[in-house]
Design a protein around this motif. Sequence first.
Motif, PDB file in Angstrom:
ATOM      1  N   LYS A  38       0.827  -1.198   0.000  1.00 18.31           N
ATOM      2  CA  LYS A  38       0.000   0.000   0.000  1.00 18.31           C
ATOM      3  C   LYS A  38       0.868   1.257   0.000  1.00 18.31           C
ATOM      4  O   LYS A  38       0.540   2.258  -0.640  1.00 18.31           O
ATOM      5  CB  LYS A  38      -0.933  -0.007   1.203  1.00 18.31           C
ATOM      6  CG  LYS A  38      -2.046  -1.054   1.078  1.00 18.31           C
ATOM      7  CD  LYS A  38      -2.992  -0.985   2.258  1.00 18.31           C
ATOM      8  CE  LYS A  38      -4.139  -1.993   2.092  1.00 18.31           C
ATOM      9  NZ  LYS A  38      -5.074  -1.951   3.229  1.00 18.31           N
ATOM     10  N   GLU A  39       1.981   1.181   0.754  1.00 12.68           N
ATOM     11  CA  GLU A  39       2.884   2.329   0.740  1.00 12.68           C
ATOM     12  C   GLU A  39       3.454   2.561  -0.648  1.00 12.68           C
ATOM     13  O   GLU A  39       3.559   3.692  -1.126  1.00 12.68           O
ATOM     14  CB  GLU A  39       4.010   2.113   1.751  1.00 12.68           C
ATOM     15  CG  GLU A  39       3.549   2.166   3.195  1.00 12.68           C
ATOM     16  CD  GLU A  39       4.677   1.869   4.149  1.00 12.68           C
ATOM     17  OE1 GLU A  39       5.767   1.496   3.650  1.00 12.68           O
ATOM     18  OE2 GLU A  39       4.494   1.996   5.373  1.00 12.68           O
ATOM     19  N   VAL A  40       3.817   1.435  -1.314  1.00 12.43           N
ATOM     20  CA  VAL A  40       4.336   1.546  -2.680  1.00 12.43           C
ATOM     21  C   VAL A  40       3.274   2.106  -3.621  1.00 12.43           C
ATOM     22  O   VAL A  40       3.531   2.965  -4.458  1.00 12.43           O
ATOM     23  CB  VAL A  40       4.854   0.185  -3.176  1.00 12.43           C
ATOM     24  CG1 VAL A  40       5.196   0.259  -4.666  1.00 12.43           C
ATOM     25  CG2 VAL A  40       6.060  -0.237  -2.384  1.00 12.43           C
ATOM     26  N   GLU A  41       2.032   1.599  -3.444  1.00 13.43           N
ATOM     27  CA  GLU A  41       0.952   2.087  -4.295  1.00 13.43           C
ATOM     28  C   GLU A  41       0.711   3.589  -4.052  1.00 13.43           C
ATOM     29  O   GLU A  41       0.456   4.345  -4.984  1.00 13.43           O
ATOM     30  CB  GLU A  41      -0.322   1.287  -4.029  1.00 13.43           C
ATOM     31  CG  GLU A  41      -0.251  -0.150  -4.535  1.00 13.43           C
ATOM     32  CD  GLU A  41      -1.487  -0.946  -4.149  1.00 13.43           C
ATOM     33  OE1 GLU A  41      -2.300  -0.394  -3.356  1.00 13.43           O
ATOM     34  OE2 GLU A  41      -1.635  -2.083  -4.613  1.00 13.43           O
ATOM     35  N   GLN A  42       0.815   3.986  -2.743  1.00 12.21           N
ATOM     36  CA  GLN A  42       0.639   5.395  -2.435  1.00 12.21           C
ATOM     37  C   GLN A  42       1.732   6.240  -3.072  1.00 12.21           C
ATOM     38  O   GLN A  42       1.485   7.309  -3.628  1.00 12.21           O
ATOM     39  CB  GLN A  42       0.633   5.595  -0.907  1.00 12.21           C
ATOM     40  CG  GLN A  42       0.460   7.045  -0.472  1.00 12.21           C
ATOM     41  CD  GLN A  42      -0.865   7.644  -0.887  1.00 12.21           C
ATOM     42  OE1 GLN A  42      -1.858   6.893  -1.052  1.00 12.21           O
ATOM     43  NE2 GLN A  42      -0.897   8.960  -1.053  1.00 12.21           N
ATOM     44  N   VAL A  43       2.984   5.739  -2.969  1.00 13.60           N
ATOM     45  CA  VAL A  43       4.087   6.450  -3.599  1.00 13.60           C
ATOM     46  C   VAL A  43       3.876   6.554  -5.105  1.00 13.60           C
ATOM     47  O   VAL A  43       4.109   7.600  -5.713  1.00 13.60           O
ATOM     48  CB  VAL A  43       5.422   5.744  -3.277  1.00 13.60           C
ATOM     49  CG1 VAL A  43       6.547   6.314  -4.130  1.00 13.60           C
ATOM     50  CG2 VAL A  43       5.747   5.883  -1.810  1.00 13.60           C
ATOM     51  N   ILE A  44       3.389   5.434  -5.696  1.00 12.52           N
ATOM     52  CA  ILE A  44       3.157   5.446  -7.148  1.00 12.52           C
ATOM     53  C   ILE A  44       2.083   6.470  -7.502  1.00 12.52           C
ATOM     54  O   ILE A  44       2.212   7.236  -8.457  1.00 12.52           O
ATOM     55  CB  ILE A  44       2.775   4.037  -7.639  1.00 12.52           C
ATOM     56  CG1 ILE A  44       3.981   3.100  -7.508  1.00 12.52           C
ATOM     57  CG2 ILE A  44       2.293   4.090  -9.088  1.00 12.52           C
ATOM     58  CD1 ILE A  44       3.662   1.663  -7.825  1.00 12.52           C
ATOM     59  N   ARG A  45       1.004   6.472  -6.681  1.00 15.90           N
ATOM     60  CA  ARG A  45      -0.063   7.438  -6.950  1.00 15.90           C
ATOM     61  C   ARG A  45       0.457   8.874  -6.804  1.00 15.90           C
ATOM     62  O   ARG A  45       0.122   9.750  -7.611  1.00 15.90           O
ATOM     63  CB  ARG A  45      -1.235   7.195  -5.989  1.00 15.90           C
ATOM     64  CG  ARG A  45      -2.089   5.989  -6.363  1.00 15.90           C
ATOM     65  CD  ARG A  45      -3.400   6.007  -5.610  1.00 15.90           C
ATOM     66  NE  ARG A  45      -3.201   5.882  -4.162  1.00 15.90           N
ATOM     67  CZ  ARG A  45      -3.127   4.750  -3.491  1.00 15.90           C
ATOM     68  NH1 ARG A  45      -3.271   3.601  -4.156  1.00 15.90           N
ATOM     69  NH2 ARG A  45      -2.942   4.721  -2.183  1.00 15.90           N
ATOM     70  N   GLU A  46       1.256   9.114  -5.758  1.00 20.07           N
ATOM     71  CA  GLU A  46       1.797  10.460  -5.566  1.00 20.07           C
ATOM     72  C   GLU A  46       2.728  10.856  -6.704  1.00 20.07           C
ATOM     73  O   GLU A  46       2.695  11.995  -7.186  1.00 20.07           O
ATOM     74  CB  GLU A  46       2.538  10.533  -4.233  1.00 20.07           C
ATOM     75  CG  GLU A  46       1.623  10.432  -3.016  1.00 20.07           C
ATOM     76  CD  GLU A  46       2.399  10.431  -1.714  1.00 20.07           C
ATOM     77  OE1 GLU A  46       3.651  10.398  -1.802  1.00 20.07           O
ATOM     78  OE2 GLU A  46       1.799  10.463  -0.632  1.00 20.07           O
ATOM     79  N   GLU A  47       3.556   9.874  -7.127  1.00 18.72           N
ATOM     80  CA  GLU A  47       4.442  10.180  -8.252  1.00 18.72           C
ATOM     81  C   GLU A  47       3.659  10.462  -9.517  1.00 18.72           C
ATOM     82  O   GLU A  47       3.989  11.367 -10.275  1.00 18.72           O
ATOM     83  CB  GLU A  47       5.411   8.998  -8.476  1.00 18.72           C
ATOM     84  CG  GLU A  47       6.439   8.817  -7.382  1.00 18.72           C
ATOM     85  CD  GLU A  47       7.402   9.975  -7.319  1.00 18.72           C
ATOM     86  OE1 GLU A  47       7.613  10.633  -8.355  1.00 18.72           O
ATOM     87  OE2 GLU A  47       7.929  10.244  -6.224  1.00 18.72           O
ATOM     88  N   GLN A  48       2.582   9.668  -9.697  1.00 17.56           N
ATOM     89  CA  GLN A  48       1.759   9.921 -10.878  1.00 17.56           C
ATOM     90  C   GLN A  48       1.098  11.296 -10.802  1.00 17.56           C
ATOM     91  O   GLN A  48       1.039  12.035 -11.793  1.00 17.56           O
ATOM     92  CB  GLN A  48       0.692   8.832 -11.009  1.00 17.56           C
ATOM     93  CG  GLN A  48       1.251   7.476 -11.414  1.00 17.56           C
ATOM     94  CD  GLN A  48       0.176   6.397 -11.437  1.00 17.56           C
ATOM     95  OE1 GLN A  48      -0.881   6.546 -10.816  1.00 17.56           O
ATOM     96  NE2 GLN A  48       0.459   5.297 -12.128  1.00 17.56           N
TER      97      GLN A  48
END
Length: 827
Positions: free
Chosen positions: A169-179
Amino acid sequence: MAALAAIGFAGMGLAASGAVEDPFLLASASTLAIVAVAAAVAWRAGHIEAKASRDRLLLGEAFEESFCGRLVVGPEGGAAHVNAAFWRLVDCTGATPLDGLRRQFDHDPEMAERFRRIAAAAAAGSPAQAELSLRRRRDALDWRHVQALPLARAPGYVEWRIEDVTARKEVEQVIREEQSSLLDFMDHAPVGFYSVDLDGRFLFANATLARWLGCEARDLLDGGGPRLHDVLAEPPPGAAPFTPFPGDKARGEVLMRGLQGRLFQASVAQSVLHGADGGVLRTRSVVRDLSPEREWREALRLSEQRFQRFFEDAPIGIALVEEGGQVAECNRAFLAMIGSQLQDILGRPLGDLIHRSQRAEVVARLNAVSHGSDMTAPMEVKLRGARELVAQLYASRQAAGPAGSTLNGPVPGPAGGSAGGHGLILHFIDLTEQKNLEAQFAQSQKMQAIGQLAGGVAHDFNNLLTAMIGFCDLLLLRHKPGDQSFSDIMQIKQNANRAANLVRQLLAFSRQQTLQPRVLSLTDVLAELSNLLRRLIGENIELRLLHGRDLGLVKVDQGQLEQVIINLAVNARDAMPEGGRLTVVTSNHSAAQPIRREHEEMPPGDYVVLEVIDTGVGIPRENLSRIFEPFFSTKEVGSGTGLGLSTVYGIVRQTGGFVFVDSAPNEGAKFTIYLPRHRESEQAAEASAVPDPRERASSDLTGSGTILLVEDEDAVRVFSARALRNKGYQVMEARSGEAALELLSDTEVRVDLLVSDVVMPQMDGPTLIRKIRPLRPHLKVIFISGYTEDRFRQHLEGGEHVDFLPKPFSLKQLAGKVKEVLRGGRD
């Protein structure tokens, strides 16, 4: 290997077909075929094994590098393969990997039941998954996503996958933030981005591009919104819907049109994404609005143009000097100062343009400025060129260069290198005219001082000469021709008259002589003077008179004008000791623009021109600026007073005219006099030309009446009183204005005429007149003075009329003026 197999199969074909009948050849062909086929099979098997080995290696690397923990379990429950991520996520101490995985969830019956169901489903050949929590750690739960996948190609084998849910979830959050950051960056980037499909529909557009097109990004992404060619002002022919360019062009400039009609030039760079079949899937493009860049370029061009105009049209000289001391750039004003062309100046050392007498000093000073010294005050320098001029020099430094130098070349540094220096910006202000004006102002002050001195001296001399000439006239009344004393008295009177002429020259120079202007024709004046001029210049000089046609009239004092012509003729005669030609030319001249010569500027207007030209020795250049100075003469001592040309200048300027001179050594001289043209009518001109009443007065100077004579100079008063009494008048004398006022205050005293000096101590003549007018409003007045008439006219009240008799005067002139005023003068 393919060729070898082909050979083998070909041999086998020959043997099978019976085309070869020889047993030996047939056996050989068969053997060759068998060997070739075997070799081909062996090569193919090796190739397949090598490929399988590479595939296993790549699969193993992918299996190991996965962030997801993986465990492959065989039919017996043993671990067939375990990756590194599994060991990080699962604690298998003292147990098999599968038991270690199961043990992670034994703390909670519900979690244990969920794991059992997943294992049962996998054993039955069905994939299953769930999120299970681990034991509580520091009041927080760790969750794992557990998945079991039976392997279809390996019956009995199951791949277990385990992921850290929190980390995922942290990775997904980072991915969403990067996107989100990437989208925000793209939306606010200074360039536009867009992507279109095969039909030109926008699949993506950032906010920057949408703003340029005058809309929102969602307006472009709407399925029914504009397509790519809808925002092109002029779609090129032959271009596909998904590209703004024809053919395979990937970059270019296009004119885009916003949805509100705004046009702007844009640079577009695009890339095309193709599918597996080679068809176009979509394009990705970057757009740059060229309008600001072109506005900047235009602004820069205009700025450079303005600077160039300021630089070139500056009224002061500007020069840019390199570190090496050479002139790198200069403007037109600087070129005009030195009288050279640009190609002759560029690259030339600045020191070459400085006068030799100042070169070392100026170069040293500028070198000091170049190396950091402040130029606290400008320098006055002399520039070399077509004409030597004086300029005020200001210097400032440009940016420093890598190596130092002086204005005459490089400067050796302490270690044999170069000392650091700067280029220079130099401003030159032409001071030549200012210096000339300063010299002319000083000369004008000197001339004014001399004029005031001359006027004062002339006034005193006029009083003395009036007495001398007057007493001589009184003596001549008693000593007639033939008397022994007659000749002595005449000598005294003649010398007094000569002194009077000298005083008149002083007054003419100081522009304080009394003028009696009349409207005249220069042609008539020269006709009357021609005989006198011929006698003056001598027989070895030819006199030529050239009269202009329809010559205009001038209003001048004829006697003063004749003195001007005579002085110029005598001056020309002295310049032609061996003989020559004297030419006097008259003409009309209309000046539409001001004419400037040296420090004199003649305004526009109509003039009558008198030119006096000689063929004499000429005037040296250094004397041209001094020829009108009083007492300046190039003649030997005793050969002249030095007042001739200064008198000419004074008379012409007081008349309102101008006198210019052109001359060079051995080329003669030309004096040009401009007199304002008089516009009076012919009848008025004829009336003005009538001789002065004093000139046509009868020889009978006797009269009658009572005269009050006011004069502070005893000698002048005594002579004037005796002269008037001799002519039959009753004369009362007063030594001051106060005494005269006291006499006139007595209304019982009859006075027919007041003769008063203008300049007297305490109460002068004009003041006396103002005080007696209320008492005697109709009293006739004659002013006598050694100064000009203008000196007292400005002090009289408006409408006041007085007559004037300049000093020195003779008995005849005094008696004639008195009789004229008493007989026919105005009240």
